[in-house]
Each structure stands twice: as structure tokens, then as C-alpha cells.
Motif scaffolding. Structure first.
Motif, PDB file in Angstrom:
ATOM      1  N   UNK A 188       0.819  -1.197   0.000  1.00  0.00           N
ATOM      2  CA  UNK A 188       0.000   0.000   0.000  1.00  0.00           C
ATOM      3  C   UNK A 188       0.868   1.268   0.000  1.00  0.00           C
ATOM      4  N   UNK A 189       1.815   1.316   0.951  1.00  0.00           N
ATOM      5  CA  UNK A 189       2.667   2.501   1.049  1.00  0.00           C
ATOM      6  C   UNK A 189       3.525   2.674  -0.203  1.00  0.00           C
ATOM      7  N   UNK A 190       3.965   1.555  -0.750  1.00  0.00           N
ATOM      8  CA  UNK A 190       4.764   1.629  -1.980  1.00  0.00           C
ATOM      9  C   UNK A 190       3.968   2.311  -3.090  1.00  0.00           C
ATOM     10  N   UNK A 191       2.716   1.993  -3.205  1.00  0.00           N
ATOM     11  CA  UNK A 191       1.874   2.611  -4.234  1.00  0.00           C
ATOM     12  C   UNK A 191       1.705   4.103  -3.966  1.00  0.00           C
ATOM     13  N   UNK A 211       0.640  13.033   3.605  1.00  0.00           N
ATOM     14  CA  UNK A 211      -0.247  11.929   3.226  1.00  0.00           C
ATOM     15  C   UNK A 211      -0.652  11.158   4.483  1.00  0.00           C
ATOM     16  N   UNK A 212      -1.961  11.034   4.763  1.00  0.00           N
ATOM     17  CA  UNK A 212      -2.424  10.302   5.958  1.00  0.00           C
ATOM     18  C   UNK A 212      -1.941   8.850   6.014  1.00  0.00           C
ATOM     19  N   UNK A 213      -1.635   8.274   4.872  1.00  0.00           N
ATOM     20  CA  UNK A 213      -1.165   6.882   4.862  1.00  0.00           C
ATOM     21  C   UNK A 213       0.163   6.730   5.602  1.00  0.00           C
ATOM     22  N   UNK A 214       0.901   7.834   5.743  1.00  0.00           N
ATOM     23  CA  UNK A 214       2.224   7.790   6.376  1.00  0.00           C
ATOM     24  C   UNK A 214       2.214   8.377   7.787  1.00  0.00           C
ATOM     25  N   UNK A 215       1.048   8.536   8.379  1.00  0.00           N
ATOM     26  CA  UNK A 215       0.966   9.196   9.692  1.00  0.00           C
ATOM     27  C   UNK A 215       1.736   8.437  10.771  1.00  0.00           C
ATOM     28  N   UNK A 216       1.916   7.138  10.625  1.00  0.00           N
ATOM     29  CA  UNK A 216       2.632   6.356  11.637  1.00  0.00           C
ATOM     30  C   UNK A 216       4.149   6.360  11.425  1.00  0.00           C
ATOM     31  N   UNK A 217       4.591   6.977  10.352  1.00  0.00           N
ATOM     32  CA  UNK A 217       6.027   6.985  10.033  1.00  0.00           C
ATOM     33  C   UNK A 217       6.710   8.141  10.745  1.00  0.00           C
ATOM     34  N   UNK A 218       7.806   7.857  11.420  1.00  0.00           N
ATOM     35  CA  UNK A 218       8.622   8.883  12.050  1.00  0.00           C
ATOM     36  C   UNK A 218       9.675   9.298  11.022  1.00  0.00           C
ATOM     37  N   UNK A 219       9.414  10.380  10.309  1.00  0.00           N
ATOM     38  CA  UNK A 219      10.295  10.806   9.223  1.00  0.00           C
ATOM     39  C   UNK A 219      11.666  11.251   9.724  1.00  0.00           C
ATOM     40  N   UNK A 220      11.753  11.733  10.947  1.00  0.00           N
ATOM     41  CA  UNK A 220      13.059  12.116  11.490  1.00  0.00           C
ATOM     42  C   UNK A 220      13.954  10.881  11.546  1.00  0.00           C
ATOM     43  N   UNK A 221      13.423   9.783  12.037  1.00  0.00           N
ATOM     44  CA  UNK A 221      14.205   8.547  12.117  1.00  0.00           C
ATOM     45  C   UNK A 221      14.466   7.954  10.734  1.00  0.00           C
ATOM     46  N   UNK A 222      13.456   7.912   9.910  1.00  0.00           N
ATOM     47  CA  UNK A 222      13.580   7.298   8.589  1.00  0.00           C
ATOM     48  C   UNK A 222      14.580   8.044   7.709  1.00  0.00           C
TER      49      UNK A 222
END
Length: 84
Positions: free
Chosen positions: A1-4, A32-43
Motif C-alpha cells: 500500500x505505502x509503496x503505491x 499523506x495520511x497513509x504515512x501518519x505512523x512513520x517517524x520521518x526524522x528517524x527514517x
């Protein structure tokens, strides 16, 4: 899903860049709400992707380079300079 989701945003951003626009892919993904659980600082922290490389470099310098250089302790010192 996220890949798409990434693919769809990438297509839009690529077209935008080709028209002289900016690369705002990360901002789009953050919004994008699909990425709300992603910690972009860490990623987006590059230190999370180097593994043991820093330790391996230190080990290589200590175990291989330093012993090789120690044979030349009395040799004439050379200097160099790099300018741009």
C-alpha cells in the motif's frame, strides 16, 4: 500500500521537476495520511543506514593502516594542499 502511495507521489513530483518545479516528495509523503505512523526524522536519518561501517573503518585503520604506516616513522614528512 505505502509503496503505491510513494509511486503516485513520485510520478507527480517527477513531472513537477521536469517543469522546473521543486522536489517536494518528502513534504508530500509527510502530508499523506497513509504515512501518519512513520517517524520521518528517524527514517531520513542517514546514520540509521550505515550499519557497522564507522566501527569497521576504525578497526581497519587500527589493524592495517597504522601498522603499515608505523614502518615509516622516521621517513620525511610530505605535505599536500587541495584548493578549489
Amino acid at each position: 500500500d505505502l509503496h503505491e502511495h510513494i509511486r503516485q507521489h513520485s510520478v507527480v513530483v517527477t513531472a513537477q521537476i521536469k517543469e522546473g518545479g521543486v522536489n517536494d516528495l518528502i513534504e508530500r509523503l509527510r502530508a499523506d495520511p497513509a504515512f501518519r505512523a512513520i517517524n520521518f526524522v528517524d527514517v531520513l536519518n542517514p546514520h540509521g543506514y550505515v550499519g557497522r561501517a564507522p566501527e569497521q573503518v576504525g578497526e581497519f585503520l587500527a589493524e592495517d593502516v597504522e601498522p603499515a604506516l608505523s614502518r615509516y616513522t622516521g621517513a620525511q614528512k610530505l605535505a599536500s594542499e587541495i584548493s578549489f
